[in-house]
Design a protein around this motif. Structure first.
Motif, PDB file in Angstrom:
ATOM      1  N   GLY A  32      -6.220  -7.986   3.373  1.00  0.00           N
ATOM      2  CA  GLY A  32      -5.954  -7.053   2.285  1.00  0.00           C
ATOM      3  C   GLY A  32      -5.068  -7.661   1.213  1.00  0.00           C
ATOM      4  O   GLY A  32      -5.346  -7.546   0.022  1.00  0.00           O
ATOM      5  N   PHE A  82      -6.002  -3.036   5.475  1.00  0.00           N
ATOM      6  CA  PHE A  82      -6.677  -3.711   4.368  1.00  0.00           C
ATOM      7  C   PHE A  82      -6.565  -2.903   3.077  1.00  0.00           C
ATOM      8  O   PHE A  82      -6.232  -3.439   2.013  1.00  0.00           O
ATOM      9  N   VAL A  83      -6.847  -1.610   3.164  1.00  0.00           N
ATOM     10  CA  VAL A  83      -6.848  -0.769   1.964  1.00  0.00           C
ATOM     11  C   VAL A  83      -5.440  -0.632   1.392  1.00  0.00           C
ATOM     12  O   VAL A  83      -5.235  -0.708   0.178  1.00  0.00           O
ATOM     13  N   VAL A 127      -8.754  -1.197   8.944  1.00  0.00           N
ATOM     14  CA  VAL A 127      -9.219  -0.722   7.638  1.00  0.00           C
ATOM     15  C   VAL A 127      -8.050  -0.216   6.796  1.00  0.00           C
ATOM     16  O   VAL A 127      -7.937  -0.529   5.605  1.00  0.00           O
ATOM     17  N   LEU A 143     -10.233   0.103  14.957  1.00  0.00           N
ATOM     18  CA  LEU A 143     -10.927  -0.214  13.709  1.00  0.00           C
ATOM     19  C   LEU A 143     -10.242   0.446  12.524  1.00  0.00           C
ATOM     20  O   LEU A 143     -10.102  -0.159  11.454  1.00  0.00           O
ATOM     21  N   GLY A 144      -9.797   1.678  12.722  1.00  0.00           N
ATOM     22  CA  GLY A 144      -9.110   2.395  11.658  1.00  0.00           C
ATOM     23  C   GLY A 144      -7.827   1.706  11.237  1.00  0.00           C
ATOM     24  O   GLY A 144      -7.473   1.703  10.043  1.00  0.00           O
ATOM     25  N   GLY A 169      -6.332  -7.111   9.064  1.00  0.00           N
ATOM     26  CA  GLY A 169      -6.391  -6.190   7.930  1.00  0.00           C
ATOM     27  C   GLY A 169      -5.279  -6.436   6.938  1.00  0.00           C
ATOM     28  O   GLY A 169      -5.499  -6.440   5.719  1.00  0.00           O
TER      29      GLY A 169
END
Length: 225
Positions: free
Chosen positions: A85, A35-36, A32, A28-29, A81
């Protein structure tokens, strides 16, 4: 029983360290962070290259430690992601315009924006969008910049998908392949990550060299007029 001190230590995550991020958040990290880093300007400092490579390595089960990831979910999370993103960054740039970059206080961010604009001017939309994926900071700022410059949405979506898959899936599989074929490869993780970053820059360096060689070839014909 978990003490407050133990809980606090578990929550302490070094966002600049791939191992720390993976130990804390797992697959999951990865999604994320992708994406960021590619969608929000605040994520320009995140370790995208090393995170993807290290995550792929940890899928082999040969690295020491307790972190072990599954390759299939990892590839899906990394690709989703990275693609979502970039599209988000483009839409933010399209809506906010160039002011979203002009307000950035970071020198690295401003330099990245300048390099991203140079890529777009020199190589055109398709090639620049793909190449930018492999350059830290530039892959963060090119997406909103493309939106601010009103790059056609179909063109951006097509080529950010191509570049995003090459980058996210390619680096992850590179880590997985090395981890599967070399025993105790995690002992050499730092130099390997450095090598991956250098290799990821090769397409851009090759394009720069090709552009300069073309410019040198064109000069004599221009001077004969």
């Amino acid at each position: 029983m978990t003490t407050p001190i133990t809980a606090a230590s578990q929550l302490a995550v070094n966002v600049l360290d791939a191992h720390s991020l993976l130990a804390a958040f797992g697959v999951l990290g990865v999604g994320v962070v992708m994406f960021v880093e590619t969608g929000l300007l605040v994520g320009f400092f995140l370790p995208g290259d090393s995170l993807l490579f290290t995550a792929g390595l940890l899928c082999t089960g040969t690295a020491e430690g307790t972190v072990h990831l599954s390759l299939g979910p990892l590839l899906l999370a990394a690709a989703a992601g990275a693609l979502a993103g970039a599209q988000c960054g483009y839409l933010l740039g399209r809506k906010a315009g160039a002011t979203v970059l002009a307000r950035g206080r970071s020198q690295r961010l401003r330099e990245g924006a300048q390099r991203a604009e140079e890529l777009l001017e020199r190589y055109g939309h398709a090639k620049a969008i793909v190449l930018a994926r492999f350059v830290p900071v530039v892959r963060t700022v090119l997406n909103p910049l493309a939106g601010a410059l009103e790059v056609p949405v179909r063109t951006f979506t097509l080529w950010q998908t191509v570049g995003g898959l090459l980058w996210s899936v390619g680096l992850t599989l590179a880590g997985y392949g090395l981890g599967s074929s070399i025993p105790n490869v995690d002992h050499y993780l730092l130099p390997l990550v450095a090598l991956i970053v250098v290799v990821s820059l090769l397409p851009v360096l090759a394009e720069v060299y090709r552009g300069r060689r073309t410019a040198r070839t064109a000069r004599p014909s221009g001077g004969d007029r």
